[in-house]
Scaffold this motif. Structure first.
Motif: not given
Length: 357
Positions: A168-177, A179-184, A332-342
């Motif tokens: 969940i922590g990694i997924c939130l980090y990727l969502i923030i990056r 949203r802010d249009n910044k690299p990983i 794609g990483g956000i979608v995969i991690l979100s599905l895995l978390s759910i």
């Protein structure tokens, strides 16, 4: 006489062969039960393929004292490559009176012909021991007992819960990056910080290379030149020359010992104000002289910095360029991690419900 005996022998053989085509067997799980306990009666019929079989139906009683509680559906198994059939059916029986009960052979119909089982059974039913000395002593139902804790039942849920936290922590980090249009990962570039006079000289060289000192470009030329001097004065003397007028800058520099440098700077700012605000067209030689004056002012007022100290002063710049492929990979990483978390959350919820309820 011998011929009659032969015919009789052949007839008996065919009779025995015909009877051997159907066999009925019955068995029971246990011959000893307590009052109210249950046991299963198994009835099996072996017959030729294509024959039909009808099992006995018991409304509620098999014999007096023995009750039939449930009948299973017949199960058919092929034998000898499909030439023979073995059909079986189970009966759940019980008794509520102690005693010894005789179960006679059970009869089935195969192609509407009756056949009896080759075995007869007996069922012994024991009574429950009762303390006759205390006939009024009754024991109510037992309390519900909690199941003992077994680590194996909870281990997978525990480790999945631990794993879910970083996911969940990694997924939130990727969502923030995203949203802010910044690299990983932020790429940090360390560059040495230039002293004010070197930075100003580099900008003056750029102005000379752009060749904007012609009369029609005088306004752009003097704007860039005075902005370079204002930035230099700001960093060199420590006051905000970018927000001051030309006269205010000269007033703040009255303590500068070099009068010639101040006169040249004053002349440069006066010409710049005329060009920018009075639409004055400066000559080419005048533009060259003001450029030289700017260089002379910087050289006369610059402060040399110790190279050892200059190396300590470094500037951090962040390169945050993202290509389209990287952006798609991030999504794609956000979608995969979100599905895995759910999926993990659903599994944990279902497992906890089963363990607790």
């Amino acid at each position: 006489m011998n011929r009659n005996f032969l015919f009789l022998f052949i007839f008996l053989c065919f009779s025995l062969y015909g009877k051997a085509q159907v066999t009925v067997d019955v068995s029971i799980d246990t011959l000893l039960i307590r009052v109210g306990e249950q046991t299963k009666l198994h009835l099996q019929v072996s017959m030729d393929a294509g024959a039909s079989c009808d099992f006995p139906q018991f409304a509620d009683t098999i014999v007096a004292g023995v009750e039939c509680l449930e009948e299973s559906k017949p199960v058919t198994t092929e034998l000898n490559g499909g030439k023979r059939l073995l059909v079986s059916k189970d009966y759940t029986v019980t008794s509520f009176d102690s005693g010894h009960y005789y179960l006679p052979p059970l009869e089935v119909l195969v192609d509407q012909k009756p056949y009896q089982s080759r075995q007869s059974l007996s069922l012994k039913v024991f009574s429950v021991d009762v303390n006759l000395s205390k006939p009024n002593e009754f024991f109510g139902p037992k309390d519900i007992m909690n199941a003992p804790f077994v680590w194996e039942d909870w281990a997978l849920v525990f480790w999945l819960s631990i794993l879910l936290i970083p996911i969940i922590g990694i997924c939130l980090y990727l969502i923030i990056r995203y949203r802010d249009n910044k690299p990983i990962i932020r790429h940090i570039k360390v560059t040495p910080k230039l002293p004010p006079h070197q930075k100003a000289m580099n900008e003056i060289k750029a102005i000379k290379s752009e060749k904007v000192w012609t009369p029609e470009d005088s306004k752009e030329y003097y704007t860039k030149l005075t902005d370079t001097l204002r930035n230099y004065i700001k960093e060199r003397y420590g006051f905000n020359a970018m927000e001051m007028t030309s006269s205010e800058i000269i007033e703040h520099l009255t303590n500068e010992p070099d009068d010639q440098a101040m006169d040249e700077l004053r002349e440069l700012f006066q010409t710049s104000d005329l060009v920018k605000f009075a639409k004055y067209n400066a000559l080419i030689n005048e533009n060259d002289r003001n450029l030289v004056n700017a260089v002379e002012f910087i050289n006369k007022t610059k402060v040399e910095v110790d190279p050892a100290e200059l190396n300590k002063k470094q500037e951090l710049t962040v390169e945050e360029k993202r290509s389209r492929s990287v952006k798609l990979s991030l999504l794609g990483g956000i979608v995969i991690l979100s599905l895995l978390s759910i999926s993990i959350l659903i599994y944990i919820g279902v497992t906890l419900y089963e363990l607790c309820f």
